[in-house]
Scaffold this motif. Structure first.
Motif, PDB file in Angstrom:
ATOM      1  N   GLY A  60      -4.820   0.597 -11.241  1.00 36.39           N
ATOM      2  CA  GLY A  60      -5.739  -0.259 -10.495  1.00 36.39           C
ATOM      3  C   GLY A  60      -7.028   0.458 -10.146  1.00 36.39           C
ATOM      4  O   GLY A  60      -8.121  -0.083 -10.326  1.00 36.39           O
ATOM      5  N   GLU A  61      -6.889   1.683  -9.665  1.00 40.08           N
ATOM      6  CA  GLU A  61      -8.082   2.449  -9.290  1.00 40.08           C
ATOM      7  C   GLU A  61      -8.953   2.736 -10.518  1.00 40.08           C
ATOM      8  O   GLU A  61     -10.179   2.695 -10.443  1.00 40.08           O
ATOM      9  CB  GLU A  61      -7.673   3.760  -8.625  1.00 40.08           C
ATOM     10  N   LEU A  76       1.026   2.108 -10.904  1.00 38.74           N
ATOM     11  CA  LEU A  76       0.258   0.859 -10.756  1.00 38.74           C
ATOM     12  C   LEU A  76      -1.042   1.086 -10.001  1.00 38.74           C
ATOM     13  O   LEU A  76      -2.096   0.581 -10.369  1.00 38.74           O
ATOM     14  CB  LEU A  76       1.097  -0.190 -10.012  1.00 38.74           C
ATOM     15  N   GLN A  77      -0.934   1.860  -8.913  1.00 35.09           N
ATOM     16  CA  GLN A  77      -2.120   2.107  -8.098  1.00 35.09           C
ATOM     17  C   GLN A  77      -3.147   2.925  -8.881  1.00 35.09           C
ATOM     18  O   GLN A  77      -4.354   2.660  -8.785  1.00 35.09           O
ATOM     19  CB  GLN A  77      -1.726   2.844  -6.825  1.00 35.09           C
ATOM     20  N   LYS A 114       0.703   7.763  -4.456  1.00 37.06           N
ATOM     21  CA  LYS A 114       0.215   6.816  -5.458  1.00 37.06           C
ATOM     22  C   LYS A 114       1.240   6.685  -6.580  1.00 37.06           C
ATOM     23  O   LYS A 114       1.793   7.677  -7.033  1.00 37.06           O
ATOM     24  CB  LYS A 114      -1.101   7.311  -6.050  1.00 37.06           C
ATOM     25  N   ASN A 115       1.465   5.477  -7.020  1.00 41.35           N
ATOM     26  CA  ASN A 115       2.309   5.322  -8.186  1.00 41.35           C
ATOM     27  C   ASN A 115       1.448   4.902  -9.380  1.00 41.35           C
ATOM     28  O   ASN A 115       0.222   4.763  -9.266  1.00 41.35           O
ATOM     29  CB  ASN A 115       3.467   4.346  -7.919  1.00 41.35           C
ATOM     30  N   THR A 173      -9.451   4.270  -1.068  1.00 43.98           N
ATOM     31  CA  THR A 173     -10.131   4.033  -2.346  1.00 43.98           C
ATOM     32  C   THR A 173     -11.255   3.020  -2.158  1.00 43.98           C
ATOM     33  O   THR A 173     -12.383   3.223  -2.628  1.00 43.98           O
ATOM     34  CB  THR A 173      -9.118   3.475  -3.381  1.00 43.98           C
ATOM     35  N   ILE A 225       0.844  -1.199   0.000  1.00 45.31           N
ATOM     36  CA  ILE A 225       0.000   0.000   0.000  1.00 45.31           C
ATOM     37  C   ILE A 225       0.879   1.249   0.000  1.00 45.31           C
ATOM     38  O   ILE A 225       0.649   2.194  -0.758  1.00 45.31           O
ATOM     39  CB  ILE A 225      -0.971  -0.013   1.201  1.00 45.31           C
ATOM     40  N   ASP A 228       1.509  -0.232  -4.709  1.00 44.51           N
ATOM     41  CA  ASP A 228       1.345  -1.424  -5.546  1.00 44.51           C
ATOM     42  C   ASP A 228       0.077  -2.207  -5.207  1.00 44.51           C
ATOM     43  O   ASP A 228      -0.092  -3.353  -5.621  1.00 44.51           O
ATOM     44  CB  ASP A 228       2.559  -2.364  -5.377  1.00 44.51           C
ATOM     45  N   MET A 229      -0.785  -1.621  -4.415  1.00 49.90           N
ATOM     46  CA  MET A 229      -2.029  -2.287  -4.021  1.00 49.90           C
ATOM     47  C   MET A 229      -3.097  -1.212  -3.885  1.00 49.90           C
ATOM     48  O   MET A 229      -2.778  -0.057  -3.591  1.00 49.90           O
ATOM     49  CB  MET A 229      -1.797  -2.992  -2.673  1.00 49.90           C
ATOM     50  N   LEU A 230      -4.351  -1.589  -4.102  1.00 50.87           N
ATOM     51  CA  LEU A 230      -5.431  -0.615  -3.937  1.00 50.87           C
ATOM     52  C   LEU A 230      -5.353  -0.004  -2.543  1.00 50.87           C
ATOM     53  O   LEU A 230      -5.172  -0.721  -1.556  1.00 50.87           O
ATOM     54  CB  LEU A 230      -6.788  -1.294  -4.093  1.00 50.87           C
ATOM     55  N   GLY A 231      -5.523   1.288  -2.453  1.00 47.43           N
ATOM     56  CA  GLY A 231      -5.461   1.961  -1.159  1.00 47.43           C
ATOM     57  C   GLY A 231      -6.715   1.711  -0.336  1.00 47.43           C
ATOM     58  O   GLY A 231      -7.791   1.455  -0.886  1.00 47.43           O
ATOM     59  N   LEU A 267     -10.786  -0.412 -11.351  1.00 45.65           N
ATOM     60  CA  LEU A 267     -11.869  -0.645 -10.388  1.00 45.65           C
ATOM     61  C   LEU A 267     -13.076   0.237 -10.717  1.00 45.65           C
ATOM     62  O   LEU A 267     -14.212  -0.232 -10.779  1.00 45.65           O
ATOM     63  CB  LEU A 267     -11.375  -0.359  -8.963  1.00 45.65           C
TER      64      LEU A 267
END
Lengths: 263, 81
Positions: free
Chosen positions: B9-10, B5-6, B2-3, A188, A178, A182-185, B13
């Motif tokens: 991803g968002e 990738l994030q 946030k990078n 979010t 996080i 590299d992972m959904l926050g 989603l």
């Protein structure tokens, strides 16, 4: 009357059963008497995660078929005084509906502070059976798109069934990922699902070990702390939520983060 | 922080949630509209043709209901009360 809480998710494999067991254990530490009910017929695992699979004599179907009383089917956890499970233990499942389940639960409702229902994945008959006997729900998600997407659909269903109190638990969160983005926050997920956040549970090897051997979580583990906070949130409405990123912050945390990424 | 990738991803989603919600059939919109007309008719005479109604997906992946109603008269207060 017991608080009846459905543990649901939509997507399978996000940790509903594990959360049921460990939340139940954490609630007993607050002097609450807890009954866990396995409604995941055919794919039951609550007994295994709890480590009581060898103690089952009767199950929920035997009660329905009049082969035993409810009290005979309920098993007490060997490691926690106030934790009980009403198991299911059949590969072939006879037809069972919400009314049957409701009658069984009503018989023991006043003996417990909490009844946690382990709901099957999906939103068909199994989900309907569980949601019809609960007025509260915990929606479990992992920080993955597929899990959040399915949870979004389950939340709509919960509203349709009139579940009044629903909270979100984010399971298997990795603080290092996080922080790296590299992972959904967490924010979010909470923003999109628009549910009150009850708790965050970290990805933790200790949980795997616990399931492997049965028994309780290591008291020094992150998960133990996270479940304790989750239980206090549910029982007393406390606002403290486990911060899975904390151990990856600062100088030492930065090293830990790099080690986890490269080792 | 946030990078890339994030952010990707968002965006994905948001995209799937939006697609799922857009898949709601027009039938639901029709049911909402007819309920709205029933409520409004307590206070004014409106027909389906007087109402411009739409359900749109917003930036947060939720819904925004847009409702414009052309009405000439409100019902008399003593009639309502």
């Amino acid at each position: 009357m017991a608080r009846r809480i459905l543990v649901t998710s939509g997507k399978g494999g996000v940790g509903k059963t594990t959360i049921c067991v460990n939340l139940g254990k954490a609630l007993t530490k607050l002097n609450k008497k807890v009954l866990l009910i396995d409604l995941d017929f055919g794919l039951n695992n609550l007994d295994v995660v709890m480590g009581v699979e060898n103690k089952i004599v009767y199950d929920i179907f035997d009660i329905m078929e009049g082969k035993c009383r409810v009290e005979q089917a309920i098993i007490e956890d060997f490691a926690n005084d106030n934790l009980f499970i009403l198991p299911t233990n059949r590969t072939y499942c006879p037809v069972i509906n919400s009314k049957d389940i409701s009658e069984i639960v009503n018989l023991v409702d006043d003996k417990y502070d909490y009844i946690l229902i382990d709901c099957p994945a999906g939103m068909d008959d199994g989900f309907a059976r569980g949601v019809n006997i609960c007025n509260e729900a915990i929606v479990v998600v992992t920080p993955h798109i597929s899990s959040v997407r399915d949870a979004d659909k389950i939340i709509v269903k919960l509203e349709e069934f009139g579940v009044s109190l629903t909270g979100l638990v984010i399971n298997r969160a990795r603080g290092d990922l996080i922080l790296q983005g590299d992972m959904l926050g967490i924010n979010t997920i909470v923003d999109y699902l628009a549910l009150p956040l009850y708790g965050i549970l970290p990805e933790d090897d200790e949980v795997g070990i616990q399931i492997l051997v049965g028994g309780n979580l290591n008291k020094l583990s992150q998960s133990f702390t996270a479940y304790k906070m989750l239980a206090r949130r549910i029982a007393y409405g406390e606002s403290e939520i486990f911060d899975c990123t904390a151990r990856y912050k600062g100088f030492i945390g930065g090293i830990r983060q790099k080690l986890r990424k490269h080792v | 922080m946030k990078n890339e990738l994030q952010i990707v991803g968002e965006r994905r989603l948001k995209n799937v949630l939006t697609i799922d919600k857009n898949n709601n059939p027009d039938k639901i919109k029709g049911v909402i509209l007819s309920e709205i007309i029933n409520v409004l008719n307590n206070y004014m005479n409106v027909t389906k043709g007087d109402i411009d109604f739409d359900v749109a997906i917003n930036d947060k992946g939720g819904y925004t209901l847009k409702l414009f109603v052309d009405v000439r008269h409100l019902k008399l207060a003593n009639h309502i009360l």
